[in-house]
Write an enzyme that holds these catalytic residues in place. Sequence first.
Site, PDB file in Angstrom:
ATOM      1  N   ASP A  27      49.230  22.007  21.283  1.00  0.00           N
ATOM      2  CA  ASP A  27      48.835  20.958  20.335  1.00  0.00           C
ATOM      3  C   ASP A  27      47.318  20.939  20.167  1.00  0.00           C
ATOM      4  O   ASP A  27      46.579  21.375  21.055  1.00  0.00           O
ATOM      5  CB  ASP A  27      49.223  19.574  20.870  1.00  0.00           C
ATOM      6  CG  ASP A  27      50.701  19.428  21.095  1.00  0.00           C
ATOM      7  OD1 ASP A  27      51.464  20.115  20.408  1.00  0.00           O
ATOM      8  OD2 ASP A  27      51.067  18.621  21.967  1.00  0.00           O
TER       9      ASP A  27
HETATM   10  N1  URA Z   1      53.742  20.286  25.633  1.00  0.00           N
HETATM   11  C1  URA Z   1      53.062  19.441  24.830  1.00  0.00           C
HETATM   12  O1  URA Z   1      53.409  18.282  24.700  1.00  0.00           O
HETATM   13  N2  URA Z   1      51.991  19.923  24.174  1.00  0.00           N
HETATM   14  C2  URA Z   1      51.551  21.192  24.289  1.00  0.00           C
HETATM   15  O2  URA Z   1      50.559  21.561  23.670  1.00  0.00           O
HETATM   16  C3  URA Z   1      52.284  22.052  25.134  1.00  0.00           C
HETATM   17  C4  URA Z   1      53.373  21.564  25.791  1.00  0.00           C
END
Ligand code: URA
Length: 250
Positions: A108
């Site tokens: 993310d």
């Molecule tokens: N889980 C999440 O919530 N975000 C990420 O970027 C990777 C795994």
Amino acid sequence: MTAPAALDRLQKVLARAGYGSRRVCEDLIAEQRVTVNGQVATLGDRVDPSTARVEVDGVLAPIAQDLVHYLFNKPSGVVTTAMDPQGRKTVLNFVPATPRVFPVGRLDLMTEGLLILTNDGPLAHDLMHPSRGVEKEYLAQVVGDPQPAAIRSLREGVALDDGMTAPAKVARVSESLLRITIHEGRNRQVRRMCDAVGHPIERLVRTRIGGVGDAALKPGQYRELTLPELTRLATAVSRDPGPSEPREAK
Ligand code: URA
């Protein structure tokens, strides 16, 4: 008859990939630890590195000359796509433009930590495929201090809107800090898991992919994966895993 120009001696191809000197690679071949397209190789074999499937100890060898595999520490605020319509920095801004690479999976926008960038399509495909179950480890700083019941829920599986999560490894490192290891790759999974048990994430950092971690790699930095790391990843995704302790060849 002379060999066609595209074919290289197997020991040369293996040495170039980092398995040791040509002499060491000849020994690997003589010890019958190398296969080419499923057949045990013999000294004198020649291969086309761009097409041959060469395995050492049952693990696919990264022999194609133009393959690159980077381990990148993504800072927060950087997008994991090749292009961002809003003009934000992307992970590709941090690595050489050629050869062209792509991220293996995604983190993310605000998630930090380890991400593999490569032009090795088959390895990327295997690493991302849910059936291969490659572990991803995260450090999650959460709101509040999760109690044993919340930690147990995270371990056993929590109900998300796209179904129950698979069992996870979860450890409380210190107050408000959890180490969470999952082997699924659902969208925003760790954040949604922690939301579901009442402890929203304040900071999320990926610290390991399969057997690959690097606490010394700073945010924004990248480096090439080593052959032992590539071997560990290839072993992790292999349907027919090789030796549990891969040879450290570099
Ligand atoms: N889980 C999440 O919530 N975000 C990420 O970027 C990777 C795994």
